[in-house]
Design a protein around this motif. Sequence first.
Motif, PDB file in Angstrom:
ATOM      1  N   SER A   1       0.851  -1.178   0.000  1.00 55.76           N
ATOM      2  CA  SER A   1       0.000   0.000   0.000  1.00 55.76           C
ATOM      3  C   SER A   1       0.891   1.232   0.000  1.00 55.76           C
ATOM      4  CB  SER A   1      -0.909   0.000   1.239  1.00 55.76           C
ATOM      5  OG  SER A   1      -1.608   1.215   1.348  1.00 55.76           O
ATOM      6  N   SER A   2       0.827   2.000  -1.066  1.00 53.08           N
ATOM      7  CA  SER A   2       1.635   3.209  -1.134  1.00 53.08           C
ATOM      8  C   SER A   2       0.816   4.404  -0.669  1.00 53.08           C
ATOM      9  CB  SER A   2       2.124   3.445  -2.570  1.00 53.08           C
ATOM     10  OG  SER A   2       1.024   3.585  -3.453  1.00 53.08           O
ATOM     11  N   GLY A   3       1.512   5.459  -0.271  1.00 53.67           N
ATOM     12  CA  GLY A   3       0.835   6.660   0.209  1.00 53.67           C
ATOM     13  C   GLY A   3       1.450   7.145   1.511  1.00 53.67           C
ATOM     14  N   THR A   4       0.829   8.135   2.095  1.00 57.45           N
ATOM     15  CA  THR A   4       1.309   8.705   3.348  1.00 57.45           C
ATOM     16  C   THR A   4       0.680   7.973   4.532  1.00 57.45           C
ATOM     17  OG1 THR A   4       1.615  10.883   2.336  1.00 57.45           O
ATOM     18  CG2 THR A   4       1.483  10.804   4.732  1.00 57.45           C
ATOM     19  N   LYS A   5       1.516   7.572   5.482  1.00 59.62           N
ATOM     20  CA  LYS A   5       1.062   6.827   6.655  1.00 59.62           C
ATOM     21  C   LYS A   5       1.412   7.603   7.933  1.00 59.62           C
ATOM     22  CE  LYS A   5       0.433   3.468   3.675  1.00 59.62           C
ATOM     23  NZ  LYS A   5      -0.904   3.054   3.222  1.00 59.62           N
ATOM     24  N   VAL A   6       0.679   7.297   8.994  1.00 59.81           N
ATOM     25  CA  VAL A   6       0.963   7.882  10.303  1.00 59.81           C
ATOM     26  C   VAL A   6       1.030   6.761  11.330  1.00 59.81           C
ATOM     27  CG1 VAL A   6       0.244   9.530  12.070  1.00 59.81           C
ATOM     28  CG2 VAL A   6      -0.296   9.975   9.671  1.00 59.81           C
ATOM     29  N   ILE A   7       2.150   6.676  12.036  1.00 58.75           N
ATOM     30  CA  ILE A   7       2.289   5.729  13.141  1.00 58.75           C
ATOM     31  C   ILE A   7       2.240   6.532  14.434  1.00 58.75           C
ATOM     32  CG2 ILE A   7       3.791   4.038  14.274  1.00 58.75           C
ATOM     33  CD1 ILE A   7       4.929   3.311  11.583  1.00 58.75           C
ATOM     34  N   LEU A   8       1.248   6.258  15.268  1.00 55.72           N
ATOM     35  CA  LEU A   8       1.056   7.044  16.486  1.00 55.72           C
ATOM     36  C   LEU A   8       1.970   6.555  17.602  1.00 55.72           C
ATOM     37  CD1 LEU A   8      -2.818   7.517  16.418  1.00 55.72           C
ATOM     38  CD2 LEU A   8      -1.027   9.077  15.634  1.00 55.72           C
ATOM     39  N   ARG A   9       3.240   6.760  17.379  1.00 56.57           N
ATOM     40  CA  ARG A   9       4.281   6.441  18.360  1.00 56.57           C
ATOM     41  C   ARG A   9       5.379   7.473  18.225  1.00 56.57           C
ATOM     42  NH1 ARG A   9       5.584   0.264  16.942  1.00 56.57           N
ATOM     43  NH2 ARG A   9       7.385   0.741  18.248  1.00 56.57           N
ATOM     44  N   ASN A  10       6.259   7.556  19.214  1.00 57.38           N
ATOM     45  CA  ASN A  10       7.363   8.502  19.097  1.00 57.38           C
ATOM     46  C   ASN A  10       8.642   7.844  18.584  1.00 57.38           C
ATOM     47  OD1 ASN A  10       8.127   7.022  21.312  1.00 57.38           O
ATOM     48  ND2 ASN A  10       7.994   8.694  22.781  1.00 57.38           N
ATOM     49  N   ARG A  11       8.574   6.526  18.334  1.00 54.79           N
ATOM     50  CA  ARG A  11       9.708   5.839  17.709  1.00 54.79           C
ATOM     51  C   ARG A  11       9.190   4.619  16.970  1.00 54.79           C
ATOM     52  NH1 ARG A  11      15.009   3.740  20.996  1.00 54.79           N
ATOM     53  NH2 ARG A  11      13.569   2.089  21.658  1.00 54.79           N
ATOM     54  N   ALA A  12       9.647   4.415  15.751  1.00 53.40           N
ATOM     55  CA  ALA A  12       9.187   3.292  14.932  1.00 53.40           C
ATOM     56  C   ALA A  12      10.346   2.805  14.070  1.00 53.40           C
ATOM     57  CB  ALA A  12       8.008   3.696  14.058  1.00 53.40           C
ATOM     58  N   THR A  13      10.430   1.489  13.879  1.00 52.71           N
ATOM     59  CA  THR A  13      11.494   0.909  13.072  1.00 52.71           C
ATOM     60  C   THR A  13      11.073   0.839  11.611  1.00 52.71           C
ATOM     61  OG1 THR A  13      10.750  -1.398  13.220  1.00 52.71           O
ATOM     62  CG2 THR A  13      12.076  -0.537  15.053  1.00 52.71           C
ATOM     63  N   ILE A  14      12.014   0.527  10.753  1.00 54.40           N
ATOM     64  CA  ILE A  14      11.717   0.378   9.339  1.00 54.40           C
ATOM     65  C   ILE A  14      10.737  -0.761   9.112  1.00 54.40           C
ATOM     66  CG2 ILE A  14      13.700  -1.141   8.951  1.00 54.40           C
ATOM     67  CD1 ILE A  14      12.337   1.506   6.507  1.00 54.40           C
ATOM     68  N   PHE A  15      10.769  -1.762   9.979  1.00 52.85           N
ATOM     69  CA  PHE A  15       9.841  -2.889   9.830  1.00 52.85           C
ATOM     70  C   PHE A  15       8.434  -2.518  10.317  1.00 52.85           C
ATOM     71  CE2 PHE A  15      14.026  -4.914   9.891  1.00 52.85           C
ATOM     72  CZ  PHE A  15      13.954  -5.601   8.691  1.00 52.85           C
ATOM     73  N   ASP A  16       8.334  -1.603  11.267  1.00 54.17           N
ATOM     74  CA  ASP A  16       7.026  -1.062  11.629  1.00 54.17           C
ATOM     75  C   ASP A  16       6.409  -0.366  10.424  1.00 54.17           C
ATOM     76  OD1 ASP A  16       7.098  -1.867  14.344  1.00 54.17           O
ATOM     77  OD2 ASP A  16       8.285  -0.106  14.880  1.00 54.17           O
ATOM     78  N   ALA A  17       7.247   0.390   9.718  1.00 55.23           N
ATOM     79  CA  ALA A  17       6.770   1.107   8.531  1.00 55.23           C
ATOM     80  C   ALA A  17       6.346   0.136   7.441  1.00 55.23           C
ATOM     81  CB  ALA A  17       7.859   2.044   8.012  1.00 55.23           C
ATOM     82  N   LEU A  18       7.107  -0.936   7.252  1.00 54.38           N
ATOM     83  CA  LEU A  18       6.760  -1.940   6.246  1.00 54.38           C
ATOM     84  C   LEU A  18       5.434  -2.616   6.589  1.00 54.38           C
ATOM     85  CD1 LEU A  18      10.227  -3.642   5.657  1.00 54.38           C
ATOM     86  CD2 LEU A  18       8.958  -2.271   4.012  1.00 54.38           C
ATOM     87  N   ALA A  19       5.277  -2.965   7.843  1.00 57.07           N
ATOM     88  CA  ALA A  19       4.052  -3.650   8.270  1.00 57.07           C
ATOM     89  C   ALA A  19       2.832  -2.746   8.092  1.00 57.07           C
ATOM     90  CB  ALA A  19       4.183  -4.095   9.717  1.00 57.07           C
ATOM     91  N   ALA A  20       2.978  -1.474   8.428  1.00 53.21           N
ATOM     92  CA  ALA A  20       1.861  -0.543   8.290  1.00 53.21           C
ATOM     93  C   ALA A  20       1.536  -0.241   6.835  1.00 53.21           C
ATOM     94  CB  ALA A  20       2.177   0.760   9.029  1.00 53.21           C
ATOM     95  N   SER A  21       2.471  -0.559   5.944  1.00 50.84           N
ATOM     96  CA  SER A  21       2.284  -0.293   4.514  1.00 50.84           C
ATOM     97  C   SER A  21       1.948  -1.557   3.733  1.00 50.84           C
ATOM     98  CB  SER A  21       3.554   0.338   3.930  1.00 50.84           C
ATOM     99  OG  SER A  21       3.906   1.493   4.635  1.00 50.84           O
ATOM    100  N   GLY A  22       1.559  -2.615   4.430  1.00 50.42           N
ATOM    101  CA  GLY A  22       1.215  -3.851   3.739  1.00 50.42           C
ATOM    102  C   GLY A  22       2.424  -4.648   3.302  1.00 50.42           C
ATOM    103  N   GLU A  23       3.567  -4.378   3.869  1.00 54.48           N
ATOM    104  CA  GLU A  23       4.828  -5.026   3.549  1.00 54.48           C
ATOM    105  C   GLU A  23       5.180  -4.810   2.082  1.00 54.48           C
ATOM    106  OE1 GLU A  23       7.117  -9.201   4.671  1.00 54.48           O
ATOM    107  OE2 GLU A  23       5.169  -9.223   3.709  1.00 54.48           O
ATOM    108  N   SER A  24       6.345  -5.284   1.660  1.00 54.70           N
ATOM    109  CA  SER A  24       6.754  -5.187   0.261  1.00 54.70           C
ATOM    110  C   SER A  24       6.375  -6.471  -0.458  1.00 54.70           C
ATOM    111  CB  SER A  24       8.260  -4.953   0.166  1.00 54.70           C
ATOM    112  OG  SER A  24       8.973  -6.004   0.791  1.00 54.70           O
ATOM    113  N   ASN A  25       6.090  -6.369  -1.742  1.00 54.84           N
ATOM    114  CA  ASN A  25       5.733  -7.581  -2.472  1.00 54.84           C
ATOM    115  C   ASN A  25       6.988  -8.282  -2.985  1.00 54.84           C
ATOM    116  OD1 ASN A  25       6.412  -6.633  -5.218  1.00 54.84           O
ATOM    117  ND2 ASN A  25       4.648  -5.276  -4.962  1.00 54.84           N
TER     118      ASN A  25
END
Length: 271
Positions: free
Chosen positions: A164-188
Amino acid sequence: MKRPAFIFLIFILASSCISNKRITYLQNLPGNEEINLDEFIPFAAVDYKYVLQPFDIVDIDFASSDPELTEAFEFQGARNMRGGGMMGGAGGGGGDLFFFTGYSIDEKGYVEIPKLGKIKISGLTEEEAKDVVQEAINVYFKDDVFVRLRMAGIRYTTLGEFGSSGTKVILRNRATIFDALAASGESNILAKRNKLFIIRHYDGGTKIHQINLNDRALLNSPFYFIQNNDILYLEPMKIRQFGNADNLSSGLQLFGTFLASALLLIGLLTN
């Protein structure tokens, strides 16, 4: 079909397959120090603290034993939205509560707070910015109103071969690259996971960094944690031209059928 043509066909189809080494996260890659399971891995920047930048959004709360004191420092519309609990999907990048209720830092690094006016907080950490606002409010109410300031989530953008591409918001003050991947539907499976580009904002400009999601050494990288306003871009593999991840199998079958037919025709014409 002649044997050379058959061997050529097998070679082409085999080269179209995607090796597990290209899609498996966190491998011990040659040339790097081996990281074993259960081994403690210190963060590359354990003392890192995010510095606020222009166009960031911060959430500022005021607390007092007398609620009327805090109302003077809040916008009426924002206060009503907070009271109504309008989250609106902030965690997924849809409606963003903090865009409406937070305080946006302008291009010069200032936030504007009712009664206090404009206060410069860019270039400061969350804690430093909180102290600056607290000092400003103490001019009006000494030790009667307390301030809490924090980042209004981590905003980042995904482009390319993400679920899922686009702008995302993680409501935390620290997030890893894998948090970002998971919130974006991972990479195909068609993404070049060894070449993830991070476009990161710095004071006065941007830099492009490249990381390898296949490499276990990423855990000790300064890019293991994403930052606010990061742009993540995943390139597609060359095989992407034959179809996306959902229809890759169909694309390969079509390609194989076409190639087999072409080689068969060539074989018949050369006999």
